[in-house]
Design an enzyme around this catalytic site. Structure first.
Site, PDB file in Angstrom:
ATOM      1  N   SER A  25       0.793  -1.233   0.000  1.00  0.00           N
ATOM      2  CA  SER A  25       0.000   0.000   0.000  1.00  0.00           C
ATOM      3  C   SER A  25       0.823   1.281   0.000  1.00  0.00           C
ATOM      4  CB  SER A  25      -0.955   0.013   1.195  1.00  0.00           C
ATOM      5  OG  SER A  25      -2.024  -0.888   0.985  1.00  0.00           O
ATOM      6  N   LYS A  32       0.069   3.756  -2.671  1.00  0.00           N
ATOM      7  CA  LYS A  32      -0.966   4.793  -2.578  1.00  0.00           C
ATOM      8  C   LYS A  32      -0.386   6.200  -2.442  1.00  0.00           C
ATOM      9  CE  LYS A  32      -4.165   1.385  -0.878  1.00  0.00           C
ATOM     10  NZ  LYS A  32      -4.498   0.551   0.275  1.00  0.00           N
ATOM     11  N   SER A  74      -6.090   3.335   4.399  1.00  0.00           N
ATOM     12  CA  SER A  74      -5.448   2.554   3.347  1.00  0.00           C
ATOM     13  C   SER A  74      -6.471   1.739   2.566  1.00  0.00           C
ATOM     14  CB  SER A  74      -4.367   1.621   3.923  1.00  0.00           C
ATOM     15  OG  SER A  74      -3.455   1.237   2.924  1.00  0.00           O
ATOM     16  N   LYS A  84       3.319   6.636   5.234  1.00  0.00           N
ATOM     17  CA  LYS A  84       2.376   5.627   4.723  1.00  0.00           C
ATOM     18  C   LYS A  84       2.896   4.237   5.053  1.00  0.00           C
ATOM     19  CE  LYS A  84      -1.275   4.184   2.634  1.00  0.00           C
ATOM     20  NZ  LYS A  84      -1.277   3.030   3.563  1.00  0.00           N
TER      21      LYS A  84
END
Length: 335
Positions: free
Chosen positions: A115, A118, A172, A288
């Site tokens: 993720s 992203k 997320s 993140k």
């Protein structure tokens, strides 16, 4: 970029000597001068780059190198007894203030980003979309596996792009990632092409994306250094740092029948949500997370170290969530 060559072939030759001279002259002319235009594809036009940002430079020698303000380093391992380097496949700490790499392990190795992908999705949404845009969530966006990370959206939901990006980056949400991709480019496939184009523009040459959320694919990979390039560019984009530095967010989402319902998204970054403390003197401002079985445990953070320098720390493919934050704490103490 254009090259010009003048072609003259109308030479009249009357005897053998003149014919030989004529052939030589014609060959030289064909090889050397002219009016023919030759166009080269994929030329990096730095003058156009600077025109776009309103800067006028009189001479090409005034253009800075691509990496002028970037942290660069050879592909070497930084040995340091203070870092438990065996618990993670790739580790990097970048000092943005001094433009140097403080610590590195396998920063150019191709790995799965999960993720962390992203970051690019959010960056492109901010670059090409408007935060006030109303996004309608499709059936495809909510069609996620039962164990997929989602932010609770329903098909037919309508919410602003601004709200959607909080679901993308805090919770997320893989559903949010697809909704963003479809809104910006019309489809996941078209958005993936945009992701790859933008990655190349940022110098992220070890990267190839096939989706906006980081769900595992053998063709979806990046490097720790490329993540650094993408993340630092995203941090320059208005709105990005506000999103990734937020602990929780409570949007109001409209259903297809016109009714509203409330959601609450908590940041998966344990530094931001308060579940994990950074080293003394270090402030974490955003970042993140990412996790899949193939990618392991991944974390990107921005912050200010004890020396007052802006830093970016990245850990990829840690063997556990505990060790992910453990080794991140270790590198954040370095300067």
């Amino acid at each position: 970029m254009l090259l010009t060559e003048e072609i003259w072939i109308g030479v009249k030759c009357t005897n053998n000597t003149k014919k030989i001279l004529c052939l030589l002259l014609t060959g030289l002319l064909l090889a050397g001068c002219g009016e023919r235009e030759i166009e080269f594809d994929h030329v990096y036009d730095i003058s156009d780059t600077y025109t776009k940002i309103g800067e006028t430079l009189d001479d090409s020698s005034d253009y800075p190198y691509f990496a002028t303000e970037k942290c660069v380093a050879p592909d070497e391992f930084t040995a340091n007894e203070a870092v438990s380097d065996t618990v993670s496949e790739a580790i990097g700490l970048f000092d943005l203030t001094d433009s140097k790499v403080i610590y590195q392990k396998n920063i150019y190795e191709k790995l799965y980003p999960a993720s962390v992908t992203k970051i690019m999705t959010c960056y492109l949404a901010l670059k090409y979309g408007k935060l006030t845009d109303i996004v309608k969530v499709s059936e495809k966006a909510v069609d996620q596996a039962s164990d997929s990370s989602v932010c609770g959206l329903e098909a037919g939901n309508e919410l602003t792009l601004n709200d959607l990006l909080y679901g993308l980056m805090l919770r997320s949400g893989n559903d949010a990632a697809v909704a963003v991709a479809e809104h910006i480019s019309g489809s996941v496939e078209e958005f993936a092409e945009l992701m790859n184009q933008e990655a190349a523009m940022l110098g992220a040459t070890g990267t190839h994306f096939v989706n906006p959320n980081g769900l595992h694919s053998f063709e979806h990979f990046t490097t720790l250094y490329d993540i650094y390039l993408i993340f630092t560019e995203a941090m320059k984009t208005p709105g990005f740092s506000d999103i990734v530095g937020t602990a929780y967010y409570e949007p109001k989402v409209k259903r297809s029948d016109g009714s509203d319902y409330d959601l609450r998204w908590t940041n998966t970054n344990k530094y931001i949500n308060g579940d994990n403390m950074p080293p003394e003197g270090v402030t974490i401002t955003g970042g993140k997370t990412g996790t899949t079985s193939a990618a392991g445990y991944c974390l990107v953070v921005s912050g200010v170290n004890a020396a007052g320098h802006d830093v970016v720390g990245i850990v990829l493919k840690a063997d556990s969530r505990y060790n992910l934050y453990f080794v991140m704490n270790q590198i954040l103490t370095l300067n």
